[in-house]
Design an enzyme around this catalytic site. Structure first.
Site, PDB file in Angstrom:
ATOM      1  N   ASP A   4      -2.616  10.353  -1.454  1.00  0.00           N
ATOM      2  CA  ASP A   4      -2.940   9.309  -2.420  1.00  0.00           C
ATOM      3  C   ASP A   4      -3.423   9.889  -3.741  1.00  0.00           C
ATOM      4  OD1 ASP A   4      -3.104   6.263  -1.225  1.00  0.00           O
ATOM      5  OD2 ASP A   4      -3.180   7.803   0.323  1.00  0.00           O
ATOM      6  N   ASN A  23      -6.085  11.764   1.465  1.00  0.00           N
ATOM      7  CA  ASN A  23      -5.127  10.978   2.250  1.00  0.00           C
ATOM      8  C   ASN A  23      -5.934  10.104   3.212  1.00  0.00           C
ATOM      9  OD1 ASN A  23      -2.297  10.402   2.866  1.00  0.00           O
ATOM     10  ND2 ASN A  23      -2.691  11.342   4.852  1.00  0.00           N
ATOM     11  N   ARG A  49      -7.448  -0.616  -6.661  1.00  0.00           N
ATOM     12  CA  ARG A  49      -7.827   0.342  -5.623  1.00  0.00           C
ATOM     13  C   ARG A  49      -8.096   1.666  -6.311  1.00  0.00           C
ATOM     14  NH1 ARG A  49      -4.518   0.945  -0.332  1.00  0.00           N
ATOM     15  NH2 ARG A  49      -6.538   1.770   0.356  1.00  0.00           N
ATOM     16  N   ARG A  80       0.855  -1.181   0.000  1.00  0.00           N
ATOM     17  CA  ARG A  80       0.000   0.000   0.000  1.00  0.00           C
ATOM     18  C   ARG A  80       0.897   1.239   0.000  1.00  0.00           C
ATOM     19  NH1 ARG A  80       2.415   1.935   3.832  1.00  0.00           N
ATOM     20  NH2 ARG A  80       0.846   3.579   3.958  1.00  0.00           N
TER      21      ARG A  80
END
Length: 374
Positions: free
Chosen positions: A254, A264, A93, A50
């Site tokens: 992100d 985030n 994702r 991740r």
């Protein structure tokens, strides 16, 4: 036991991807050997790997794993496979922009190079040699993405140290360190740079619910590096900031919209609001690859909704009543007005972000480069 200081978050072995299973930290350091697409997608989905930059580097390498697994017997078959993997891996994702960006970049670059070779040599597009060349191009591009991220992290660390020169006690949220990137990290890179320069630094790491990535991962890697770190409950950080116990806050990202709104790990917004009220700096550290210029504002960022079981359970035990429901967004969006500066590999960006972001992207991505970010 090996430590994070010598164990990379992800590594290409020659025919597979070796990653640290981050779901097992800090109790044990377990390495996974990823050799097929299903395992790659599973690792992404359950957060064994991740962090936006790390997901990009991993996703790009997973394309090579996919070609090796399927062994297409023609270039046409390889193209069909890659278009399927573009979505199967790239969309595993939805919030972190680097994953789809890296997958698109790797596929597009490899196919473009193959087309040039085919056109210049008039080669047989169905030959095994063409597939082998395509696979080589995919690997070269994937490895380049990882190398570029490592370089970007080093620059972010250098700039972060300068920006935080007067700060000693610094708060962070989630994990934006080596475990989240192909380098030394983004937000945490500033801590590493300050420590390496002999400057005092104390880190307050928020737990970062629901999977406690701040408590498990940030605290683990900073403690392993000998950096003073304290874990703080998410709900306690605002009061520490209000009481003057925190000099600055720095987090990763992100996805960053064109106007500077930033997604985030959920809980980030609360820290940003507290920092604004206390009058201290709130900084975002991320490579330019995390900027999505196709998204005009944070309202357009897709927020991943994860399983309610992550809220209901801990350590295999249910903590909530059976009749209770749970809401489990993985991210929140911090509006650009709360962000003091965005620290990137292209420099420190400041408001108005629409202008500074556009200028930074123009400098790192010449028109027509086709990386797929914009």
């Amino acid at each position: 036991m090996e430590t994070a200081a010598i164990t990379p978050t992800l590594r290409w072995t020659g025919d597979s991807i070796e990653i640290i299973d981050q779901t097992r930290l800090p109790a044990e350091l377990v390495l996974l050997d990823v050799r097929d697409v299903a395992s790659a997608v599973d690792a992404i989905g359950r957060l064994a790997i991740r962090g936006a930059p790390a997901l990009g580097a991993f996703g790009a390498l997973a394309l090579v794993v996919g070609v090796d697994e399927a062994q297409p017997d023609s270039l046409d078959a390889a193209r069909e496979l890659l278009e399927r993997l573009r979505h199967e891996i790239g969309d595993a994702r939805p919030t972190a922009v680097n994953l789809r960006w890296a997958v698109d970049r790797t596929i597009d670059a490899a196919l473009a190079a193959q087309e040039l070779i085919s056109a210049s040599t008039d080669s047989d597009n169905g030959s095994a040699g063409s597939v082998a060349e395509l696979r080589r191009r995919l690997l070269d591009e994937a490895l380049a993405i990882g190398a570029e991220d490592a370089k970007a992290c080093a620059e972010i660390g250098r700039l972060g140290r300068e920006v935080l020169a007067e700060a000693t006690v610094i708060a962070t949220h989630c994990n934006a360190g080596r475990l989240a990137t192909a380098g030394i990290g983004t937000a945490l890179a500033a801590f590493y740079a300050k420590a390496a320069a002999g400057e005092p630094v104390r880190v307050l790491a928020a737990e970062s619910r629901p999977l406690l990535q701040g408590a498990r991962l940030t605290a683990w890697e900073l403690a392993d590096a000998g950096i003073d770190v304290s874990v703080v409950p998410d709900g306690a950080m605002a009061s520490l900031i209000a009481e003057g116990e925190v000099d600055a806050v720095i987090v990763g990202a992100d996805r960053i919209a064109a106007n500077g709104d930033t997604a985030n790990k959920v809980g980030t917004l609360a820290h940003a609001l507290a920092a604004a009220d206390a009058g201290i700096g709130f900084y975002v550290a991320a490579p330019t690859t995390t900027i999505d210029a196709a998204v005009p504002s944070g309202s357009r960022i897709v927020i991943e909704q994860r399983s309610p079981d992550e809220v209901h359970h801990a350590g295999g035990q249910r903590l909530t009543p059976e009749d209770a429901k749970a809401v489990n967004p993985a991210f929140d969006v911090t509006p650009a007005r709360l962000i003091t500066a965005i620290i990137t590999d292209a420099g420190v960006l400041r408001p108005p972000y629409g202008e500074s972001i556009a200028q930074a992207l123009a400098e790192v991505e010449p028109a027509g480069s086709g990386t797929g970010r914009c």
